[in-house]
Write an enzyme that holds these catalytic residues in place. Structure first.
Site, PDB file in Angstrom:
ATOM      1  N   SER A  58       0.811  -1.224   0.000  1.00 41.67           N
ATOM      2  CA  SER A  58       0.000   0.000   0.000  1.00 41.67           C
ATOM      3  C   SER A  58       0.845   1.275   0.000  1.00 41.67           C
ATOM      4  O   SER A  58       0.421   2.295  -0.533  1.00 41.67           O
ATOM      5  CB  SER A  58      -0.946   0.016   1.207  1.00 41.67           C
ATOM      6  OG  SER A  58      -0.222  -0.135   2.414  1.00 41.67           O
ATOM      7  N   HIS A  59       2.041   1.225   0.613  1.00 41.04           N
ATOM      8  CA  HIS A  59       2.921   2.393   0.677  1.00 41.04           C
ATOM      9  C   HIS A  59       4.331   1.958   0.268  1.00 41.04           C
ATOM     10  O   HIS A  59       4.783   0.880   0.660  1.00 41.04           O
ATOM     11  CB  HIS A  59       2.974   2.965   2.102  1.00 41.04           C
ATOM     12  CG  HIS A  59       1.664   3.502   2.591  1.00 41.04           C
ATOM     13  ND1 HIS A  59       0.573   2.704   2.843  1.00 41.04           N
ATOM     14  CD2 HIS A  59       1.268   4.765   2.895  1.00 41.04           C
ATOM     15  CE1 HIS A  59      -0.437   3.445   3.261  1.00 41.04           C
ATOM     16  NE2 HIS A  59      -0.043   4.700   3.313  1.00 41.04           N
ATOM     17  N   ASN A  60       4.993   2.816  -0.485  1.00 38.23           N
ATOM     18  CA  ASN A  60       6.346   2.489  -0.938  1.00 38.23           C
ATOM     19  C   ASN A  60       7.107   3.798  -1.166  1.00 38.23           C
ATOM     20  O   ASN A  60       6.665   4.643  -1.946  1.00 38.23           O
ATOM     21  CB  ASN A  60       6.283   1.683  -2.237  1.00 38.23           C
ATOM     22  CG  ASN A  60       7.620   1.111  -2.652  1.00 38.23           C
ATOM     23  OD1 ASN A  60       8.577   1.118  -1.877  1.00 38.23           O
ATOM     24  ND2 ASN A  60       7.709   0.625  -3.876  1.00 38.23           N
ATOM     25  N   THR A 108       5.170  -1.045   2.892  1.00 36.22           N
ATOM     26  CA  THR A 108       4.301  -1.811   3.776  1.00 36.22           C
ATOM     27  C   THR A 108       3.560  -2.839   2.939  1.00 36.22           C
ATOM     28  O   THR A 108       3.135  -2.562   1.814  1.00 36.22           O
ATOM     29  CB  THR A 108       3.292  -0.911   4.514  1.00 36.22           C
ATOM     30  OG1 THR A 108       2.518  -0.180   3.549  1.00 36.22           O
ATOM     31  CG2 THR A 108       3.992   0.067   5.423  1.00 36.22           C
TER      32      THR A 108
END
Length: 361
Positions: free
Chosen positions: A107-109, A121
């Site tokens: 979802s987050h990078n 994440t």
């Protein structure tokens, strides 16, 4: 006889800046599951329902308001999740990040200013093997080193931006969501799954934003509210709230303060750090030979100076003299809300995972 025409009716006064700011702060906290939730919230901040909806539609059109939806706890729903830190050769970083982005559970990078230069994440369903997924991403992305950094204890999670700009950097408040609110043994029902599928969608900014979800679930608004209360009591549902785009909301800089707090002190220090309102996330994570930091604190600011100032306030009050580092994002590769029970995840798993492995050290 001369008749004086009536004075033109005065246009309604525009809502004050303060009311607008109060509204934008308020919708980040919790949007009640009632038939007309924005009427309830509008009354709290001194606006009419019409005025509140106009403001919210405006900030959504501007891109400041990303979405309104439910926020669920991955662990309580049985999902396994982790922060992952990886080391990539600089000339291979963008290509590696693109491969990581292709995983539906990521979802987050971000690229960050550290030898561990890629941070993402990832979450996988209960029946999946988290380490096998991270191992495959390690191989596919060409990382030189990958470290799992799962949450060992959640001291706080809850992103709320102070839209007034008047809050002190060291302002305090008790965290609303911590590990104590989680129920890892919760038995997820089919109704829970259907609820998640509907409420993870971007809810419309309308007088009755829950109407479509109620119709899809075949439940009245009172029945939906009762089920939401049950999921909230179990820790599966944190809240329904607005999510802002950091950059568009003016919070252009984030900083992750990581602290080498001794193990015997992590419980107390973590609790104190979590009480800083500026801290949106506070976790206890594992250490490695090349990574001595136990507690992670995330803050956001309108500038690097503000974000670093918030970290400095934590240091001065709680961690004076403690070895720490400040990592900040230099490039955002991916940022989405994790969606549960998506078929794309299983398609990725089937395509890429023939065997189960362990994360490369």
């Amino acid at each position: 006889m001369t008749v004086t025409p009536p004075a033109p009716e005065a246009a309604p006064a525009a809502p004050s800046v303060t009311a607008r700011e109060q509204l934008l702060n308020r919708i980040q906290k919790d949007i009640p599951i009632v038939q007309r939730p924005y009427r309830v919230i509008a009354e709290e901040v001194g606006l009419s329902e019409h005025e509140a909806l106009d403001i919210l539609r405006e900030v959504k059109a501007e891109g400041v308001l990303r979405q309104v939806s439910a926020i669920f706890d991955t662990r309580t729903l049985g999902y396994q999740s982790s922060l992952v830190a990886a080391v990539h050769d600089e000339d291979q970083l963008d290509a590696g990040a693109e491969i990581v982005n292709g995983h539906p559970g990521v979802s987050h990078n971000y690229k960050r200013n550290h030898d561990f230069n890629l941070w993402y994440t990832i979450a996988v369903p209960p029946e999946s093997d988290l380490e096998a997924h991270v191992q495959k991403l390690h191989e596919l992305s060409g990382a030189r080193l990958t470290r799992l950094m799962p949450t060992l204890h959640l001291f706080k999670i809850g992103v709320e931006f102070d839209m007034t700009g008047k809050e002190d950097w060291n302002a305090k408040a008790k965290p609303q969501y911590t590990s104590e609110q989680r129920n890892i043994g919760y038995a997820v029902t089919e109704l829970d799954k259907a609820f998640v599928v509907e409420f993870q969608k971007d809810l419309p900014v309308t007088e009755e934003p829950y109407a479509d979800a109620c119709a899809a679930l075949g439940l009245s608004i009172d029945e939906v509210a009762a089920h939401a209360a049950k999921m909230k009591a179990a820790g599966a549902l944190r809240r329904v709230s607005a999510v802002f785009r950091h950059q568009k909301a003016g919070f252009t800089f984030n900083a992750m303060g990581v602290w080498a707090i001794a193990q015997e002190n992590v419980a107390e220090v973590g609790r104190q750090m979590a009480e800083f309102k500026a801290v949106s996330h506070c976790y206890l994570r594992p250490t490695y030979p090349e990574w001595p930091y136990t507690i992670f604190t995330m803050v956001h600011g309108r500038s690097k100076e503000e974000a670093f100032g918030k970290i400095s306030a934590i240091e001065q009050e709680v961690a004076n003299g403690v070895d720490h580092a400040i990592l900040y994002s230099t490039k955002e590769y991916k940022k989405i809300r994790l969606e549960f029970y998506k078929p794309e995840f299983y398609e990725w798993e089937q395509q890429h995972l023939g065997t189960q492995n362990t994360v490369t050290s």
